[in-house]
Design an enzyme around this catalytic site. Sequence first.
Site, PDB file in Angstrom:
ATOM      1  N   HIS A   1     -10.454  -6.131  -1.992  1.00  0.00           N
ATOM      2  CA  HIS A   1     -11.668  -5.880  -0.892  1.00  0.00           C
ATOM      3  C   HIS A   1     -12.554  -5.439  -1.944  1.00  0.00           C
ATOM      4  O   HIS A   1     -12.616  -4.041  -1.950  1.00  0.00           O
ATOM      5  CB  HIS A   1     -10.997  -4.937   0.141  1.00  0.00           C
ATOM      6  CG  HIS A   1     -10.007  -5.643   0.980  1.00  0.00           C
ATOM      7  ND1 HIS A   1     -10.260  -6.705   1.480  1.00  0.00           N
ATOM      8  CD2 HIS A   1      -8.731  -5.216   1.039  1.00  0.00           C
ATOM      9  CE1 HIS A   1      -8.898  -7.104   2.240  1.00  0.00           C
ATOM     10  NE2 HIS A   1      -8.126  -5.915   1.855  1.00  0.00           N
TER      11      HIS A   1
ATOM     12  N   GLU B   1      -6.023 -10.750  -1.137  1.00  0.00           N
ATOM     13  CA  GLU B   1      -7.038 -10.349   0.213  1.00  0.00           C
ATOM     14  C   GLU B   1      -8.521 -10.545  -0.128  1.00  0.00           C
ATOM     15  O   GLU B   1      -9.283  -9.438   0.336  1.00  0.00           O
ATOM     16  CB  GLU B   1      -6.349  -9.130   0.824  1.00  0.00           C
ATOM     17  CG  GLU B   1      -5.116  -8.752   1.154  1.00  0.00           C
ATOM     18  CD  GLU B   1      -4.592  -7.583   1.985  1.00  0.00           C
ATOM     19  OE1 GLU B   1      -5.540  -6.963   2.383  1.00  0.00           O
ATOM     20  OE2 GLU B   1      -3.368  -7.310   1.845  1.00  0.00           O
TER      21      GLU B   1
ATOM     22  N   ASP C   1     -12.098 -10.351  -0.610  1.00  0.00           N
ATOM     23  CA  ASP C   1     -13.393 -10.550   0.278  1.00  0.00           C
ATOM     24  C   ASP C   1     -14.506  -9.620  -0.414  1.00  0.00           C
ATOM     25  O   ASP C   1     -14.117  -8.518  -0.982  1.00  0.00           O
ATOM     26  CB  ASP C   1     -13.546 -10.207   1.813  1.00  0.00           C
ATOM     27  CG  ASP C   1     -12.510  -8.981   2.196  1.00  0.00           C
ATOM     28  OD1 ASP C   1     -12.428  -8.191   1.224  1.00  0.00           O
ATOM     29  OD2 ASP C   1     -12.197  -8.620   3.245  1.00  0.00           O
TER      30      ASP C   1
ATOM     31  N   GLU D   1       0.780  -1.355   0.038  1.00  0.00           N
ATOM     32  CA  GLU D   1      -0.140   0.137  -0.052  1.00  0.00           C
ATOM     33  C   GLU D   1       0.780   1.308   0.063  1.00  0.00           C
ATOM     34  O   GLU D   1       0.647   2.331   0.774  1.00  0.00           O
ATOM     35  CB  GLU D   1      -1.073  -0.147   1.233  1.00  0.00           C
ATOM     36  CG  GLU D   1      -1.769  -1.221   1.322  1.00  0.00           C
ATOM     37  CD  GLU D   1      -2.703  -1.230   2.321  1.00  0.00           C
ATOM     38  OE1 GLU D   1      -2.835  -0.433   2.962  1.00  0.00           O
ATOM     39  OE2 GLU D   1      -3.440  -2.368   2.603  1.00  0.00           O
TER      40      GLU D   1
ATOM     41  N   ASN E   1       2.246  -4.899  -2.898  1.00  0.00           N
ATOM     42  CA  ASN E   1       0.582  -5.422  -2.855  1.00  0.00           C
ATOM     43  C   ASN E   1      -0.210  -4.098  -2.544  1.00  0.00           C
ATOM     44  O   ASN E   1       0.246  -3.051  -1.976  1.00  0.00           O
ATOM     45  CB  ASN E   1       0.770  -6.286  -1.660  1.00  0.00           C
ATOM     46  CG  ASN E   1      -0.534  -7.029  -1.332  1.00  0.00           C
ATOM     47  OD1 ASN E   1      -1.484  -7.693  -2.214  1.00  0.00           O
ATOM     48  ND2 ASN E   1      -1.171  -6.977  -0.165  1.00  0.00           N
TER      49      ASN E   1
HETATM   50  O1  G2I Z   1      -7.416  -3.662   6.566  1.00  0.00           O
HETATM   51  C1  G2I Z   1      -7.484  -4.847   5.926  1.00  0.00           C
HETATM   52  C2  G2I Z   1      -6.383  -5.330   5.311  1.00  0.00           C
HETATM   53  C3  G2I Z   1      -5.835  -4.165   4.140  1.00  0.00           C
HETATM   54  N1  G2I Z   1      -4.760  -4.700   3.486  1.00  0.00           N
HETATM   55  C4  G2I Z   1      -3.426  -5.200   4.410  1.00  0.00           C
HETATM   56  C5  G2I Z   1      -3.853  -5.953   5.470  1.00  0.00           C
HETATM   57  O2  G2I Z   1      -2.887  -6.434   6.455  1.00  0.00           O
HETATM   58  C6  G2I Z   1      -5.131  -5.523   6.304  1.00  0.00           C
HETATM   59  O3  G2I Z   1      -5.434  -6.641   7.371  1.00  0.00           O
HETATM   60  C7  G2I Z   1      -5.923  -6.058   8.208  1.00  0.00           C
HETATM   61  C8  G2I Z   1      -6.285  -7.097   9.380  1.00  0.00           C
HETATM   62  O4  G2I Z   1      -7.361  -7.997   8.814  1.00  0.00           O
HETATM   63  C9  G2I Z   1      -6.740  -6.460  10.628  1.00  0.00           C
HETATM   64  O5  G2I Z   1      -6.653  -7.523  11.724  1.00  0.00           O
HETATM   65  O6  G2I Z   1      -4.906  -5.223   9.028  1.00  0.00           O
HETATM   66  C10 G2I Z   1      -5.375  -4.583  10.181  1.00  0.00           C
HETATM   67  C11 G2I Z   1      -4.339  -3.646  10.728  1.00  0.00           C
HETATM   68  O7  G2I Z   1      -3.238  -4.219  10.937  1.00  0.00           O
HETATM   69  C12 G2I Z   1      -5.815  -5.586  11.306  1.00  0.00           C
HETATM   70  O8  G2I Z   1      -6.343  -5.075  12.176  1.00  0.00           O
HETATM   71  C13 G2I Z   1      -5.559  -4.910  13.504  1.00  0.00           C
HETATM   72  C14 G2I Z   1      -6.029  -3.897  14.496  1.00  0.00           C
HETATM   73  O9  G2I Z   1      -5.985  -2.672  14.006  1.00  0.00           O
HETATM   74  C15 G2I Z   1      -5.418  -4.166  15.696  1.00  0.00           C
HETATM   75  O10 G2I Z   1      -5.663  -3.141  16.770  1.00  0.00           O
HETATM   76  C16 G2I Z   1      -5.296  -5.593  16.331  1.00  0.00           C
HETATM   77  O11 G2I Z   1      -4.539  -5.553  17.370  1.00  0.00           O
HETATM   78  O12 G2I Z   1      -5.522  -6.260  14.135  1.00  0.00           O
HETATM   79  C17 G2I Z   1      -4.904  -6.625  15.318  1.00  0.00           C
HETATM   80  C18 G2I Z   1      -4.765  -8.008  15.463  1.00  0.00           C
HETATM   81  O13 G2I Z   1      -5.975  -8.459  15.952  1.00  0.00           O
END
Ligand code: G2I
Length: 467
Positions: free
Chosen positions: A240, A267, A269, A162, A204
Amino acid sequence: MKTKARSFSRAAAASAFLATSLGVSLVLASSAAGAASTLGAAAAQTGRYFGAAVAAGKLGDSTYVNILNREFSMITPENEMKWDATEPNRGQFNYSGGDRILNQAVSTGKRVRGHALLWYQQEPGWAQRMEGSDLRAAMMNHVTTVATHYKGKIYAWDVVNEAFADGGSGGRRDSNLQRTGNDWIEAAFRAARAADPDAKLCYNDYNTDGVNAKSTGIYNMVRDFKSRGVPIDCVGFQSHLSGNPPGDYQANLQRFADLGVEVQITELDISGSNQAGAYGTVTRACMAVSRCAGLTTWGIRDTDSWRSGENPLLFDGNGNKKAAYTSVLDALNAGGPTVPTTPTTPTTPTTPTTPTTPTTPTTPTTTTPVPSGCSASVSLNQWNGGFVANVKVTAGSTGLTGWRVTTNLPSGAAVTNSWSAGNSGTTGSVTWTNVSYNGTVAAGQSTEFGFQGTGTAEGVTASCAAS
Ligand code: G2I
């Protein structure tokens, strides 16, 4: 396009006709040969994978793990290999979550997409507070250290995630990573290649689902990288989606594939009332592009999704297959061109000399320890007529604020290209000097640079001096 499934159906129809005309009753199994019954097996028929993002914290949930083990052939750690997880404090690395997922994958015969070495989000707090050459050094050290830890175990790395802006500019997104200099992306790819030459290296991003300003900005970067020999192997399209993908979804994948990189849906969905239809469209688009190596959904069950409330995945909260699942499975079983097996691209441009005689790669040929200054060691990948050398510079007990390495090349060997260091001379005794972002090396830590050349470099020696 001929596929196994289709040619089987034709053969099956012919034998059914023959059987009927002979008065013999013939029962065709509902799952004909060529029609696989899981996502991973269906994708494998054309050399593709089907993956899911996995959270280490859910590996104790048996419903989750059963679906994972049964359906998927690739795993992306959802958060566990991100910078904040792997280097929570500068220079202190933590691989516990990432290793857990990797072990789960290895023990069940699945591969892993590493996600993500550099991303402006989920930077650890200490990195968020940094700028400039200090940050650049920390970024490169992060890439090198994490990619080295997982060396040989990762199918593909999202090296950079990104980095492009949304909207019409087609340019880079502002971030402290970007402010270290526009070359941060290529520096990251070079560092990742040096650390793990066998992993495919991907860029990505999201909102790249059709031909638009953002995807075109990325396209231009990839074309530029390919023309200059910056090591990039793949582009990830996160996908997404809300509803159907744009009408030029497949054409957009194809234009990237035509640059000579693999494309991957990383990714996926999809929300909305035509969810099953949209999933089918995306899957068929990947199946139609020979260099589309596979698809990954961002989670397993709707309840695992980051898009809570939108139910965007293939399994419901109870782990039951949804209509979207069947749509994807059918599209995978319908087949398509097989993915060509492409080795990772050579590190640098110039003559793509086919490595006919692969001499044992990455053998440290020389180490010259200097207790308080620095030491340098060379890893050589030699083939018939050319070589790539990666040089590791390790600081002694006092650390470095600048370094100079001298390599002695055997006669006939000549440098044609280099990265992460400046050089004077190309043959014989060549002196290499640090660039702005890798001159500072803490005591006992290392940085790397590299070069490519023609001829035979076996026997090359390297020595290091602080400067
Ligand atoms: O935002 C959706 C995706 C967009 N592209 C890059 C991906 O890496 C991203 O994935 C999401 C995860 O699915 C979430 O699970 O990225 C977020 C940010 O890293 C993730 O959220 C984080 C929360 O922001 C945190 O507060 C939490 O501690 O997930 C963490 C673990 O549960």
